[in-house]
Write a protein that holds these residues in place. Sequence first.
Motif, mmCIF file in Angstrom:
data_model
loop_
_atom_site.group_PDB
_atom_site.id
_atom_site.type_symbol
_atom_site.label_atom_id
_atom_site.label_comp_id
_atom_site.label_asym_id
_atom_site.label_seq_id
_atom_site.Cartn_x
_atom_site.Cartn_y
_atom_site.Cartn_z
ATOM 1 N N ILE A 159 0.976 -0.986 -0.081
ATOM 2 C CA ILE A 159 0.123 -0.095 -0.168
ATOM 3 C C ILE A 159 0.706 1.270 0.079
ATOM 4 C CG2 ILE A 159 -1.737 1.321 1.322
ATOM 5 C CD1 ILE A 159 -2.565 -1.475 2.541
ATOM 6 N N LEU A 160 0.585 2.299 -0.898
ATOM 7 C CA LEU A 160 1.409 3.399 -1.127
ATOM 8 C C LEU A 160 0.024 4.630 -0.722
ATOM 9 C CD1 LEU A 160 2.997 3.452 -4.469
ATOM 10 C CD2 LEU A 160 3.934 2.559 -2.062
ATOM 11 N N LEU A 161 0.400 4.925 0.632
ATOM 12 C CA LEU A 161 -0.721 6.019 1.356
ATOM 13 C C LEU A 161 -0.112 7.369 1.495
ATOM 14 C CD1 LEU A 161 -3.315 6.056 2.962
ATOM 15 C CD2 LEU A 161 -1.937 5.414 4.806
ATOM 16 N N GLU A 162 -0.721 8.242 1.024
ATOM 17 C CA GLU A 162 -0.521 9.848 0.998
ATOM 18 C C GLU A 162 -1.363 9.963 2.236
ATOM 19 O OE1 GLU A 162 -0.083 13.255 1.557
ATOM 20 O OE2 GLU A 162 0.868 12.919 -0.397
ATOM 21 N N THR A 163 -0.771 10.739 3.199
ATOM 22 C CA THR A 163 -1.541 11.077 4.458
ATOM 23 C C THR A 163 -2.718 12.076 4.529
ATOM 24 O OG1 THR A 163 -0.007 12.484 5.278
ATOM 25 C CG2 THR A 163 0.160 9.893 6.062
ATOM 26 N N GLN A 164 -2.507 12.908 3.393
ATOM 27 C CA GLN A 164 -3.373 14.145 3.167
ATOM 28 C C GLN A 164 -4.370 13.791 2.474
ATOM 29 O OE1 GLN A 164 -2.991 17.065 4.973
ATOM 30 N NE2 GLN A 164 -1.059 15.834 5.965
ATOM 31 N N LEU A 165 -5.468 13.225 2.794
ATOM 32 C CA LEU A 165 -6.586 12.740 2.139
ATOM 33 C C LEU A 165 -7.942 13.568 2.483
ATOM 34 C CD1 LEU A 165 -6.465 8.689 2.416
ATOM 35 C CD2 LEU A 165 -5.446 10.324 0.498
ATOM 36 N N PRO A 166 -8.861 13.578 1.443
ATOM 37 C CA PRO A 166 -9.978 14.099 1.848
ATOM 38 C C PRO A 166 -10.980 13.254 2.549
ATOM 39 C CG PRO A 166 -10.184 13.531 -0.389
ATOM 40 C CD PRO A 166 -8.735 13.377 0.165
ATOM 41 N N GLY A 167 -12.004 13.730 3.399
ATOM 42 C CA GLY A 167 -12.818 12.981 4.192
ATOM 43 C C GLY A 167 -11.869 12.458 5.488
ATOM 44 N N LYS A 168 -12.062 11.008 5.288
ATOM 45 C CA LYS A 168 -11.198 10.048 6.368
ATOM 46 C C LYS A 168 -9.548 10.009 6.077
ATOM 47 C CE LYS A 168 -12.690 6.289 7.726
ATOM 48 N NZ LYS A 168 -13.009 5.821 9.335
ATOM 49 N N SER A 169 -9.017 10.877 6.901
ATOM 50 C CA SER A 169 -7.497 10.999 6.691
ATOM 51 C C SER A 169 -6.668 9.969 6.443
ATOM 52 C CB SER A 169 -6.972 11.857 7.669
ATOM 53 O OG SER A 169 -6.564 11.004 8.973
ATOM 54 N N GLY A 170 -5.713 9.971 5.870
ATOM 55 C CA GLY A 170 -4.662 8.921 5.847
ATOM 56 C C GLY A 170 -4.278 8.323 7.057
ATOM 57 N N MET A 171 -4.213 9.309 8.295
ATOM 58 C CA MET A 171 -3.551 8.939 9.504
ATOM 59 C C MET A 171 -4.775 7.908 9.773
ATOM 60 S SD MET A 171 -0.930 10.362 9.722
ATOM 61 C CE MET A 171 -0.414 10.324 11.544
ATOM 62 N N ASP A 172 -6.147 8.082 9.737
ATOM 63 C CA ASP A 172 -7.182 7.435 10.191
ATOM 64 C C ASP A 172 -7.237 6.049 9.556
ATOM 65 O OD1 ASP A 172 -8.318 9.477 11.749
ATOM 66 O OD2 ASP A 172 -9.476 10.018 10.255
ATOM 67 N N VAL A 173 -6.958 6.017 8.020
ATOM 68 C CA VAL A 173 -6.703 4.722 7.441
ATOM 69 C C VAL A 173 -5.502 4.045 8.001
ATOM 70 C CG1 VAL A 173 -6.266 3.844 5.251
ATOM 71 C CG2 VAL A 173 -7.709 5.498 5.323
ATOM 72 N N PHE A 174 -4.341 4.666 8.348
ATOM 73 C CA PHE A 174 -3.253 3.908 8.957
ATOM 74 C C PHE A 174 -3.734 3.396 10.296
ATOM 75 C CE2 PHE A 174 1.517 4.628 9.286
ATOM 76 C CZ PHE A 174 1.742 3.764 9.982
ATOM 77 N N ALA A 175 -4.284 4.138 11.049
ATOM 78 C CA ALA A 175 -4.564 3.605 12.369
ATOM 79 C C ALA A 175 -5.613 2.423 12.175
ATOM 80 C CB ALA A 175 -5.224 4.751 13.147
ATOM 81 N N GLU A 176 -6.610 2.469 11.365
ATOM 82 C CA GLU A 176 -7.482 1.357 11.214
ATOM 83 C C GLU A 176 -6.665 -0.219 10.823
ATOM 84 O OE1 GLU A 176 -11.543 0.085 9.053
ATOM 85 O OE2 GLU A 176 -11.285 2.094 9.646
ATOM 86 N N LEU A 177 -5.737 0.301 9.588
ATOM 87 C CA LEU A 177 -4.822 -0.969 9.177
ATOM 88 C C LEU A 177 -3.985 -1.447 10.448
ATOM 89 C CD1 LEU A 177 -3.142 0.736 6.065
ATOM 90 C CD2 LEU A 177 -5.131 -0.845 6.146
ATOM 91 N N GLU A 178 -3.568 -0.643 11.354
ATOM 92 C CA GLU A 178 -2.740 -1.187 12.331
ATOM 93 C C GLU A 178 -3.581 -1.892 13.313
ATOM 94 O OE1 GLU A 178 0.705 -0.669 13.757
ATOM 95 O OE2 GLU A 178 0.642 -0.358 11.350
ATOM 96 N N GLY A 179 -4.632 -1.796 13.496
ATOM 97 C CA GLY A 179 -5.875 -2.421 14.363
ATOM 98 C C GLY A 179 -6.485 -3.669 13.663
ATOM 99 N N ASP A 180 -5.885 -3.684 12.515
ATOM 100 C CA ASP A 180 -6.773 -5.251 11.652
ATOM 101 C C ASP A 180 -5.496 -6.186 11.689
ATOM 102 O OD1 ASP A 180 -7.186 -6.955 9.620
ATOM 103 O OD2 ASP A 180 -9.153 -5.718 9.434
ATOM 104 N N PRO A 181 -5.779 -7.430 12.325
ATOM 105 C CA PRO A 181 -4.556 -8.125 12.299
ATOM 106 C C PRO A 181 -4.417 -8.803 10.856
ATOM 107 C CG PRO A 181 -6.379 -9.176 13.587
ATOM 108 C CD PRO A 181 -6.777 -7.715 13.070
#
Length: 156
Positions: free
Chosen positions: A68-90
Motif C-alpha cells: 500500500i502506498l498511502l498519502e496521509t493528506q486525504l479528503p474525508g477520512k484522513s490517511g492517519m485514520d486509514v493507517f490507524a485502522e490498518l494497524e488495528g486489523d490483524p
Amino acid sequence: MSSTDGREEDVIDILLVEPNPGDTRLFTETFDEAKLLNTIYTVSDGESALDFLHQHNGYEDTPEPDIILLETQLPGKSGMDVFAELEGDPVLREIPLVVLTSSDAGEEIVRSHGLEADHYLRKPVEPEEFVEFVRSVEEFWVAIVRKSSPTECSGE
C-alpha cells in the motif's frame, strides 16, 4: 498450470491512495513503464481505501494488495485514520505500508501519532523524479520479498 518459475509471485498488486489526479496519473504511467510487473489500483480518499481493503462497496472482486502506498493528506477520512485502522486489523497490518510524505517533517508527523510504517518515501515533485521514486518502491519490495522468503537460493 504448474508454475515452478515463480512468475506469478513476481507480479505485485499495488494500492495507491492518492487524492491528486495529476500525481495519480504520473504514478500509474511510471509504474506501467517500470520493469517491475505490477497491477496498480488507485483510490483518492480514505473511505475508498478502506472499502478496497475490506472488499466492500464495489471492491468485492479486488485482490488484497501486496503493498500500500498511502498519502496521509486525504479528503474525508484522513490517511492517519486509514493507517490507524490498518494497524488495528490483524490481517491488514501484515500488508507492507509505504507512507508518502510531502516533506521531511511528514515522517515525524506520522510517528508523533504513535504509528510506524514499514517505509517512508518523499513524494516526487518533478515528473522526472517519479522514475527514481518507482525504483525506491522496487528496492523496498525486493527487500521485503527477500526478507520474508522462506527459502534462500543456495550456491550464490
